[in-house]
Design an enzyme around this catalytic site. Structure first.
Site, mmCIF file in Angstrom:
data_model
loop_
_atom_site.group_PDB
_atom_site.id
_atom_site.type_symbol
_atom_site.label_atom_id
_atom_site.label_comp_id
_atom_site.label_asym_id
_atom_site.label_seq_id
_atom_site.Cartn_x
_atom_site.Cartn_y
_atom_site.Cartn_z
ATOM 1 N N LYS A 180 9.904 7.532 -3.248
ATOM 2 C CA LYS A 180 9.413 6.653 -2.185
ATOM 3 C C LYS A 180 10.346 6.704 -0.973
ATOM 4 O O LYS A 180 9.919 6.947 0.155
ATOM 5 C CB LYS A 180 9.323 5.213 -2.709
ATOM 6 C CG LYS A 180 8.997 4.196 -1.643
ATOM 7 C CD LYS A 180 9.187 2.778 -2.163
ATOM 8 C CE LYS A 180 8.972 1.758 -1.075
ATOM 9 N NZ LYS A 180 7.602 1.714 -0.573
ATOM 10 N N HIS A 206 -15.219 -12.293 -1.497
ATOM 11 C CA HIS A 206 -14.905 -11.155 -0.635
ATOM 12 C C HIS A 206 -14.696 -9.896 -1.467
ATOM 13 O O HIS A 206 -14.100 -9.952 -2.531
ATOM 14 C CB HIS A 206 -13.646 -11.452 0.194
ATOM 15 C CG HIS A 206 -13.057 -10.243 0.829
ATOM 16 N ND1 HIS A 206 -13.669 -9.581 1.879
ATOM 17 C CD2 HIS A 206 -11.933 -9.531 0.542
ATOM 18 C CE1 HIS A 206 -12.927 -8.536 2.213
ATOM 19 N NE2 HIS A 206 -11.876 -8.472 1.416
ATOM 20 N N HIS A 248 -7.412 -1.703 8.982
ATOM 21 C CA HIS A 248 -6.285 -0.809 8.709
ATOM 22 C C HIS A 248 -5.890 0.044 9.902
ATOM 23 O O HIS A 248 -4.951 0.811 9.834
ATOM 24 C CB HIS A 248 -6.580 0.060 7.483
ATOM 25 C CG HIS A 248 -6.496 -0.749 6.227
ATOM 26 N ND1 HIS A 248 -7.568 -0.927 5.386
ATOM 27 C CD2 HIS A 248 -5.478 -1.474 5.705
ATOM 28 C CE1 HIS A 248 -7.197 -1.730 4.388
ATOM 29 N NE2 HIS A 248 -5.952 -2.068 4.555
HETATM 30 N N1 GLN Z 1 -7.821 -13.023 0.990
HETATM 31 C C1 GLN Z 1 -7.132 -11.778 0.870
HETATM 32 C C2 GLN Z 1 -6.493 -11.404 2.197
HETATM 33 O O1 GLN Z 1 -7.049 -11.683 3.200
HETATM 34 C C3 GLN Z 1 -8.063 -10.663 0.435
HETATM 35 C C4 GLN Z 1 -7.327 -9.359 0.253
HETATM 36 C C5 GLN Z 1 -8.146 -8.234 -0.352
HETATM 37 O O2 GLN Z 1 -9.333 -8.193 -0.270
HETATM 38 N N2 GLN Z 1 -7.513 -7.300 -0.975
HETATM 39 O O3 GLN Z 1 -5.446 -10.815 2.247
HETATM 40 ZN ZN ZN Z 2 -10.407 -7.062 1.189
#
Ligand code: GLN
Ligand code: ZN
Length: 709
Positions: free
Chosen positions: A18, A594, A647
């Site tokens: 790393k 989510h 991202h």
């Molecule tokens: N609630 C989390 C965030 O916003 C969801 C992260 C994810 O989906 N990996 O960081």
């Molecule tokens: Zn996410």
């Protein structure tokens, strides 16, 4: 008996790889220094493996094995025709990355385009590792390659398989010239239900090679591919008996050929618990009834890439764990760790047994009540939960751990961040606020640390991809919640504003899939234990005036078994666990969930069964069909397909975002839609996060009048 493993962790004892990679990318060390460090890691690994009958060579990679294979076969897209290896891995137009079967490892997806087959092959990746192995006098090296079927099946736009197999045959010849005898060809795709008939015929191209070939499968049983595999003219077959115990039946039913070696995966290669001596012995005895001892090779179920390096130096771990180094000793039969039976927590067990699942009212009814209660505009705006985890916040947490500041002082400073961001969200006119998750190091570890039943390593790093590694919590015993985990922060945030603030929890299935789970506990049971612990948290939040609660399940898809016949059972209890967590709230309390970065198109039906009031889902990256799918599958609950990629540091303009929202409106009715980013913003810089969100809110405001009319 002969012994082997399929591969070994690449990071090194102190995550040397790393740091070397990151230093190289920052131009702090040269390529040759990076290579020296890599060589040291490989020779250390071979030293640890010296007592085995076979040592894997070529299992090491500077970034990823799939990428290496693309280089070895000359599958390089036009845009990288002149680029270097790391450009493809992490450059501005890098190859896409996705999860390696049902593990948390990510591989790069090879792409075929018009540059194939023009682009030349490059064998140096593997030949240099073999040369180094010879210099290190590795006793019985086995060259490890990703198999052509798996390569083709997982690539994008795969074409001309005959050329791939021909190039593969050339590669085997080049390897044979080094004087090495054995090659291990990994074909995990054979452990899925995918139809591979079109590719099987090409395998004849490889079997003329002077090398002795092992076809290695893992992660599940090989099902209907077994007889093809059995009859293939190769010297060895590798089967995983831990995650595919059906492989035992396949052998009894169809027999195992004479003169072939069976690489019997009897030691779990991807979990951190010690093997049971009695079980390994029983399984070995069973196999010996069907296969002569000289044909049997005792092995791990898969590469040890998926476990940390060693328990040496861990001071906080209970007994009964075995990482890569210890697993080698198990394979060799020289060390079995004390087996520790789970001590059940009777209260938890009873609670699970007695739990009466509750159903919520139908969505149409709930949504009306919620609308009256929450009074949200059309196209409500929100974010996914986390705001930037700045250096400053990390330093603050570090000070707390080092006891340089008091917990009270830490809480105070976290509250300051929450307050700043709540104010700011109000200012830009966000409809549904979040507190920002500043207090969380990681969405799973944060909860695991507050629940009973988990243990944690200090140095148990497992590679996720490239230079990235994670330490997964370990479910060691029954899980329960001693006290509330998130109420303080959520209630504080809500006290600052009249807008609703979403409570924010990691769901039971994601908690399960991103942890190591003790193999003598059923995954379903553990998931439901976590579900009830989270249920208490949900009701606690509701009781304290939180009107919306988001239960994140980004890893729902990851626990999906490879073999189709096992999939529905998993999805059923996963959905059930989610319901156990959320279903007891009142109709007026809005449940969000989510999901992101996984192939959720295949499980839309099950996502629908979750029946969350609002689903925020990643959309910007590669899910072009998602909206049609939601529409065609009659997904009618509210949904927020992400309007920008979190991202990328690029800030989407108001115009970009308006276009993106209009795209959603073309496919789904305005009253069903929410406006939010793809995922949490913790990896963004503060300015990037703020500008993008401000643009998003502005775009929604401008589109709204048109959407309503
Ligand atoms: N609630 C989390 C965030 O916003 C969801 C992260 C994810 O989906 N990996 O960081
Ligand atoms: Zn996410």
């Amino acid at each position: 008996m002969k012994t082997s493993i399929q591969g070994y962790p690449r990071l090194g004892k102190k995550r040397e790889l790393k740091f070397a990679l990151e230093n190289y990318w920052d131009s702090k060390i040269t390529l040759s220094e990076l290579c020296d460090i890599s060589k040291q890691i490989q020779s250390d690994n071979w030293n640890t493996q010296s007592k085995l009958s076979f040592q894997p060579v070529g299992d090491f990679s500077l970034y990823d094995k799939m990428l290496d294979m693309a280089v070895l076969l000359g599958v390089i897209p036009e845009r990288f025709a002149k680029a270097d290896y790391f450009e493809m891995a992490r450059g501005a137009q890098a190859l896409e990355m996705t999860k390696w079967f049902n593990t948390n490892y990510h591989y790069l997806i090879p792409e075929f385009d018009s540059n194939f087959p023009k682009h030349p092959v490059d064998h140096s990746v593997i030949l240099s590792q073999i040369a180094w192995a010879k210099q290190c006098q590795v006793k019985n090296p086995v060259a490890v390659l990703m198999g052509p079927m798996t390569f083709l099946a997982l690539s994008r736009g795969a074409q001309q398989p005959e050329i791939i197999f021909e190039r593969y045959a050339d590669l085997l010849n080049a390897i044979a010239k080094t004087g090495i005898d054995w090659v291990q060809i990994d074909e995990p795709i054979l452990a899925t239900s995918q139809n591979l008939d079109a590719l099987k015929g090409y395998y004849a191209k490889l079997t003329g090679s002077p090398l002795k070939i092992i076809i290695q499968t893992y992660f599940d049983h090989v099902g209907e591919h077994y007889t093809w595999l059995r009859d293939l003219p190769v010297e060895g077959i590798g089967l995983d008996f831990i995650y595919g115990p059906e492989n035992f039946d396949l052998i009894t039913q169809h027999g195992f050929p004479h003169h072939k070696l069976l690489f019997a995966g009897l030691i779990d290669g991807r979990n951190v618990f010690a093997a049971s001596k009695t079980e390994v012995e029983q399984c070995t005895r069973f196999l010996l009834e069907h296969i002569p001892e000289q044909q049997l090779v005792l092995s791990t179920s898969c590469s040890l890439l998926h476990v940390p390096l060693t328990i040496k130096g861990e001071t906080h771990l209970p007994p009964g764990l075995a990482f890569a180094e210890e697993k080698i000793r198990e394979v060799l039969g020289i060390q079995f760790h004390t087996e520790v039976a789970t001590k059940p927590n009777p209260a938890v067990r009873q609670r699970i047994a007695n739990h009466k699942p509750v159903e919520r009212s139908p969505y149409v009814k709930r949504s009306e009540i919620q609308q009256a209660h929450l009074n949200l505009p059309t196209l409500p705006t929100t974010s996914i939960g986390s705001f930037p985890q700045t250096q400053e916040i990390r330093a603050l947490r570090h000070k707390l751990i080092q006891k340089e500041i008091t917990p009270e002082n830490y809480d105070q400073q976290i509250q300051q961040y929450i307050q700043d961001w709540v104010r700011w969200q109000e200012q830009i006119g966000m409809d549904v606020l979040v507190h920002g998750e500043f207090e969380r190091n990681d969405m799973v570890e944060y909860f695991a640390q507050q629940l009973q039943g988990f243990v944690f390593t200090q140095q148990g790093w497992v590679q996720s991809y490239g230079s990235r590694a994670y330490r997964a919590p370990i479910v060691y015993s029954d899980v329960s919640r001693p006290k509330s985990m998130t109420v303080k922060e959520s209630v504080f945030a809500q006290s600052l504003t009249s807008k609703p603030v979403k409570g924010m929890l990691t769901g039971p299935v994601t908690m399960l899939n991103w942890s190591f789970v003790r193999p003598d506990l059923s995954r379903e049971q553990v998931c439901k234990q976590i579900a009830l612990a989270l249920r208490d948290e949900v009701l606690d939040l509701e009781k304290h005036g939180i009107k919306m609660i988001q239960v994140d399940e980004p890893a729902l898809r990851e626990g999906l078994p490879l073999q189709q016949d096992k999939q529905q059972a998993y999805l059923d209890w996963a959905v059930e666990a989610f319901h156990w967590t959320v279903n007891e709230v009142q109709d007026k309390t809005q449940i969000h969930t989510h999901m992101c970065y996984s192939d959720f198109e295949n499980i839309i039906e099950d996502i629908r069964k979750l029946d969350a009031d609002v689903l925020s889902i990643e959309f910007a990256r590669s899910h072009t069909q998602l909206l049609e799918l939601l529409r065609d599958k009659h997904y009618t609950n509210a949904v927020g397909p992400g309007v920008y990629d979190v991202h990328s540091p690029a800030i989407p303009s108001v115009d970009d975002l308006k276009k993106q929202i209009s795209k959603l409106l073309d496919k789904l009715p305005a009253k069903q839609l929410w406006v939010n980013p793809d995922c949490g913003l913790k990896t963004r810089k503060t300015d990037e996060a703020r500008q993008a969100l401000a643009h998003m809110v502005e775009a929604a405001r401008e589109v709204r009048p048109v959407a309503i009319s």
